[in-house]
Motif scaffolding. Structure first.
Motif, PDB file in Angstrom:
ATOM      1  N   HIS A 130      -6.405  -2.322   5.799  1.00  0.00           N
ATOM      2  CA  HIS A 130      -6.565  -1.044   5.450  1.00  0.00           C
ATOM      3  C   HIS A 130      -8.128  -0.621   4.888  1.00  0.00           C
ATOM      4  CE1 HIS A 130      -4.715   2.864   4.662  1.00  0.00           C
ATOM      5  NE2 HIS A 130      -5.417   3.040   3.496  1.00  0.00           N
ATOM      6  N   TYR A 137      -9.921  -0.471   8.276  1.00  0.00           N
ATOM      7  CA  TYR A 137      -9.753   0.877   8.833  1.00  0.00           C
ATOM      8  C   TYR A 137     -10.468   1.950   8.102  1.00  0.00           C
ATOM      9  CZ  TYR A 137      -6.341   4.913   8.404  1.00  0.00           C
ATOM     10  OH  TYR A 137      -6.024   6.169   8.191  1.00  0.00           O
ATOM     11  N   ASN A 154      -4.472   1.228  14.006  1.00  0.00           N
ATOM     12  CA  ASN A 154      -4.173   2.339  13.230  1.00  0.00           C
ATOM     13  C   ASN A 154      -5.014   3.620  13.585  1.00  0.00           C
ATOM     14  OD1 ASN A 154      -2.171   1.165  11.665  1.00  0.00           O
ATOM     15  ND2 ASN A 154      -3.204   1.077   9.766  1.00  0.00           N
ATOM     16  N   TYR A 162       0.349   4.842   4.199  1.00  0.00           N
ATOM     17  CA  TYR A 162       0.158   3.499   3.727  1.00  0.00           C
ATOM     18  C   TYR A 162       1.123   2.275   4.142  1.00  0.00           C
ATOM     19  CZ  TYR A 162      -3.955   4.983   0.897  1.00  0.00           C
ATOM     20  OH  TYR A 162      -5.093   5.456   0.614  1.00  0.00           O
TER      21      TYR A 162
END
Length: 261
Positions: free
Chosen positions: A11, A14, A53, A259
């Motif tokens: 994340h 990302y 993502n 998330y």
């Protein structure tokens, strides 16, 4: 004091890549997996998850033999004009943004006004106010957790079912309340256990905190709102000038992924 927990590695990668794409730091070509593995010192699986993502959000396109390339931002695509409302400026935009989300009413009850609530709404302490807690979401996941307090005299059209279908300011206007102005402050907060659970975020995550008091045309406080927003799904923009009006706009992303728990 709560400590912020680290985001998953994928994340973090990302978020960095998404900001670079938004800022135009990449031309058509986006670095490949091996380059990103070296730059971020992470595994191929971590890089691949971050790129997946971004691809799901329509920011990049991945294909065998051609690598990864940047796509035009979703915001450049044409959108239908928002339905007209009777309010203008920021309040109008707040309502329009809420139309792009769905809402789940978590709490809905009349409670005695505490001292802070009474002070903000200019009512007597322990007088009856409606307290509502709602979570707004897009198809990708939760965007915000919003707690509002409304004096009982202004809450006659704010039933639990109604709040699940329409924006609160729209319902208040429909009941005859003429919205005049709002005073708003924006800061940051960490997600506690309750909010983290509702928003599907790690405990201690940074959130955008909005505190807003809405007044009617007679300058009576009709609503006090405390909103906690996922910072990568909610954007606030303000145009400043030396003279004239201040124009502010709010966007809620319909495309960002939720998330991962």
């Amino acid at each position: 004091m709560q400590q912020t927990l680290p985001l998953p590695k994928y994340h973090s990668v990302y978020l960095v890549l998404k900001e670079r794409l938004r800022d135009g730091l990449y031309d058509e070509r986006v670095p490949g997996e091996l380059e990103l593995m070296e730059e971020f010192a992470v595994s191929r699986a971590t890089v691949r998850k971050a790129l997946e993502n971004l691809a799901q959000e329509g920011l990049i396109e991945r294909s065998a033999g051609r690598g990864t390339r940047r796509l035009p931002p979703p915001a450049t695509a044409g959108h239908d004009a928002p339905p007209p409302t009777r309010m203008t400026g920021l309040l109008d935009n707040l309502i329009t943004a809420s139309l792009d989300t769905t809402v789940k009413v978590i709490e809905h009850e009349y409670v005695p006004a505490t001292e802070p609530v009474a002070r903000m709404l200019q009512v007597e302490p322990k007088s009856q106010v409606l307290r509502a807690v709602r979570v707004r979401s897009t198809k990708a996941g939760p965007v915000s957790c919003i707690t509002t307090w409304v004096p009982r005299e202004f809450a006659r059209n704010l039933g639990r079912r109604q709040l699940g279908r329409k924006a609160m300011l729209v319902l208040m206007e429909e009941s005859g309340i003429e919205i005049g102005r709002a005073h708003q402050t924006i800061s940051a907060r960490q997600a506690d256990a309750a909010v983290a659970g509702l928003l599907g975020m790690p405990l201690g995550s940074a959130l955008l905190s909005v505190n807003r008091v809405v007044y009617d045309v007679k300058d009576r406080p009709v609503l006090w709102l405390q909103g906690l927003y996922c910072p990568d799904r909610y954007e606030y923009e303000m145009e400043l000038s030396r003279v004239g009006e201040i124009d502010a706009k709010v966007w809620v992303s319909k495309d960002f992924n939720a998330y991962m728990r």
